[in-house]
Write an enzyme that holds these catalytic residues in place. Sequence first.
Site, PDB file in Angstrom:
ATOM      1  N   LYS A 127     -11.625   8.068 -16.139  1.00  0.00           N
ATOM      2  CA  LYS A 127     -11.556   8.994 -17.283  1.00  0.00           C
ATOM      3  C   LYS A 127     -10.511   8.498 -18.278  1.00  0.00           C
ATOM      4  O   LYS A 127      -9.395   8.114 -17.876  1.00  0.00           O
ATOM      5  CB  LYS A 127     -11.173  10.400 -16.808  1.00  0.00           C
ATOM      6  CG  LYS A 127     -12.298  11.047 -16.023  1.00  0.00           C
ATOM      7  CD  LYS A 127     -11.974  12.494 -15.707  1.00  0.00           C
ATOM      8  CE  LYS A 127     -13.138  13.090 -14.941  1.00  0.00           C
ATOM      9  NZ  LYS A 127     -12.754  14.150 -14.047  1.00  0.00           N
ATOM     10  N   GLU A 179       0.868  -1.186   0.000  1.00  0.00           N
ATOM     11  CA  GLU A 179       0.000   0.000   0.000  1.00  0.00           C
ATOM     12  C   GLU A 179       0.900   1.230   0.000  1.00  0.00           C
ATOM     13  O   GLU A 179       1.928   1.250   0.667  1.00  0.00           O
ATOM     14  CB  GLU A 179      -0.899  -0.046   1.247  1.00  0.00           C
ATOM     15  CG  GLU A 179      -1.739   1.177   1.504  1.00  0.00           C
ATOM     16  CD  GLU A 179      -2.670   1.556   0.342  1.00  0.00           C
ATOM     17  OE1 GLU A 179      -3.442   0.706  -0.127  1.00  0.00           O
ATOM     18  OE2 GLU A 179      -2.599   2.723  -0.093  1.00  0.00           O
ATOM     19  N   ASP A 202      -7.414   1.080  -8.060  1.00  0.00           N
ATOM     20  CA  ASP A 202      -7.932   2.414  -8.393  1.00  0.00           C
ATOM     21  C   ASP A 202      -8.387   2.404  -9.848  1.00  0.00           C
ATOM     22  O   ASP A 202      -7.636   2.009 -10.746  1.00  0.00           O
ATOM     23  CB  ASP A 202      -6.857   3.476  -8.163  1.00  0.00           C
ATOM     24  CG  ASP A 202      -6.723   3.819  -6.683  1.00  0.00           C
ATOM     25  OD1 ASP A 202      -7.524   3.324  -5.874  1.00  0.00           O
ATOM     26  OD2 ASP A 202      -5.801   4.589  -6.334  1.00  0.00           O
ATOM     27  N   ASP A 204     -15.252  -3.010  -9.737  1.00  0.00           N
ATOM     28  CA  ASP A 204     -16.624  -2.596 -10.051  1.00  0.00           C
ATOM     29  C   ASP A 204     -16.664  -1.894 -11.408  1.00  0.00           C
ATOM     30  O   ASP A 204     -17.738  -1.534 -11.879  1.00  0.00           O
ATOM     31  CB  ASP A 204     -17.139  -1.628  -8.972  1.00  0.00           C
ATOM     32  CG  ASP A 204     -16.303  -0.369  -8.928  1.00  0.00           C
ATOM     33  OD1 ASP A 204     -15.064  -0.491  -8.844  1.00  0.00           O
ATOM     34  OD2 ASP A 204     -16.865   0.735  -8.999  1.00  0.00           O
TER      35      ASP A 204
HETATM   36  C1  SAM Z   1      -9.983   1.355  -4.208  1.00  0.00           C
HETATM   37  S1  SAM Z   1      -8.871   1.065  -2.901  1.00  0.00           S
HETATM   38  C2  SAM Z   1      -9.160  -0.669  -2.513  1.00  0.00           C
HETATM   39  C3  SAM Z   1      -8.592  -1.048  -1.166  1.00  0.00           C
HETATM   40  C4  SAM Z   1      -8.753  -2.524  -0.793  1.00  0.00           C
HETATM   41  N1  SAM Z   1      -8.063  -3.391  -1.743  1.00  0.00           N
HETATM   42  C5  SAM Z   1     -10.202  -2.902  -0.717  1.00  0.00           C
HETATM   43  O1  SAM Z   1     -10.675  -3.637  -1.602  1.00  0.00           O
HETATM   44  O2  SAM Z   1     -10.868  -2.479   0.244  1.00  0.00           O
HETATM   45  C6  SAM Z   1      -7.325   0.982  -3.765  1.00  0.00           C
HETATM   46  C7  SAM Z   1      -6.133   0.976  -2.823  1.00  0.00           C
HETATM   47  O3  SAM Z   1      -4.957   0.759  -3.572  1.00  0.00           O
HETATM   48  C8  SAM Z   1      -3.982   1.724  -3.205  1.00  0.00           C
HETATM   49  N2  SAM Z   1      -3.187   1.954  -4.418  1.00  0.00           N
HETATM   50  C9  SAM Z   1      -3.652   2.370  -5.612  1.00  0.00           C
HETATM   51  N3  SAM Z   1      -2.672   2.427  -6.508  1.00  0.00           N
HETATM   52  C10 SAM Z   1      -1.551   2.045  -5.854  1.00  0.00           C
HETATM   53  C11 SAM Z   1      -0.207   1.887  -6.261  1.00  0.00           C
HETATM   54  N4  SAM Z   1       0.159   2.146  -7.502  1.00  0.00           N
HETATM   55  N5  SAM Z   1       0.682   1.457  -5.338  1.00  0.00           N
HETATM   56  C12 SAM Z   1       0.296   1.200  -4.062  1.00  0.00           C
HETATM   57  N6  SAM Z   1      -0.963   1.314  -3.621  1.00  0.00           N
HETATM   58  C13 SAM Z   1      -1.880   1.730  -4.516  1.00  0.00           C
HETATM   59  C14 SAM Z   1      -4.775   2.944  -2.792  1.00  0.00           C
HETATM   60  O4  SAM Z   1      -4.031   3.803  -1.965  1.00  0.00           O
HETATM   61  C15 SAM Z   1      -5.953   2.287  -2.094  1.00  0.00           C
HETATM   62  O5  SAM Z   1      -5.689   2.057  -0.739  1.00  0.00           O
END
Ligand code: SAM
Length: 208
Positions: free
Chosen positions: A120, A66, A116, A152
């Site tokens: 867009k 993370e 994430d 999703d």
């Molecule tokens: C939409 S959240 C989903 C969190 C968790 N997996 C869940 O399902 O509840 C996406 C997570 O991935 C982390 N994240 C996104 N891109 C990342 C990256 N390139 N490197 C590390 N963490 C990342 C974000 O900070 C966030 O905590």
Amino acid sequence: MQHNGRNHIVAADAIEFVPADYFRPLSLAEIFPRTASLEVDLGCGDGAYLSALAQQSPDRNFLGIERLFGRVRSACHKILHADLTNARIVRVEIAYAVSHLCPARSVEVFHLMFPDPWPKRRHSRHRVFTEEFLAAIHRALTVGGRLRIATDQTDYFREIERLAARSPRFVMTDDHASPVVASTFEVRFRQGEIEIHRLSLRKVSDVT
Ligand SMILES: C[S@@+](CC[C@H](N)C(=O)[O-])C[C@H]1O[C@@H](n2cnc3c(N)ncnc32)[C@H](O)[C@@H]1O
């Protein structure tokens, strides 16, 4: 470990593993007290999913990746409160962790739960799932190892399916169709009755 006051903060910090050298693969023996099959949760967020998995399978090791400081801290607290010795967190970027920190053929399961979405079009280059990412996942997985994905976002999911279908190194399976453990984002989407797409990719070949 202490569960209150300053000692708690110090102990929770100790759940985060800070590599001494970011240019070498992680030494798993340094991270976990026991040698065991390894699962890695990519973008583990608040660590709810990771710590639930680690409680469910005490005989396996779990590593959360993370990048956000606050979420790393929440994940460490969850692991500490559950008294888990088989779960640790590394604060680092996902693609870097998979490509450079995970030793080759070391990971039995990668979890990519609700990456994430960058919905867009002009932002889609920020999405973590690319052909290079899939190649790095392949390198780090054991033969027969799996990458489990949930999202999703329909168009992101179609893109993931398209890239996976083009790779002879993986087969698509449905072993992730009804997960027993729900992540924080999964709970949120279920409550909103938002459709969730899932896929599991199994590494079939060690040829790169
Ligand atoms: C939409 S959240 C989903 C969190 C968790 N997996 C869940 O399902 O509840 C996406 C997570 O991935 C982390 N994240 C996104 N891109 C990342 C990256 N390139 N490197 C590390 N963490 C990342 C974000 O900070 C966030 O905590």
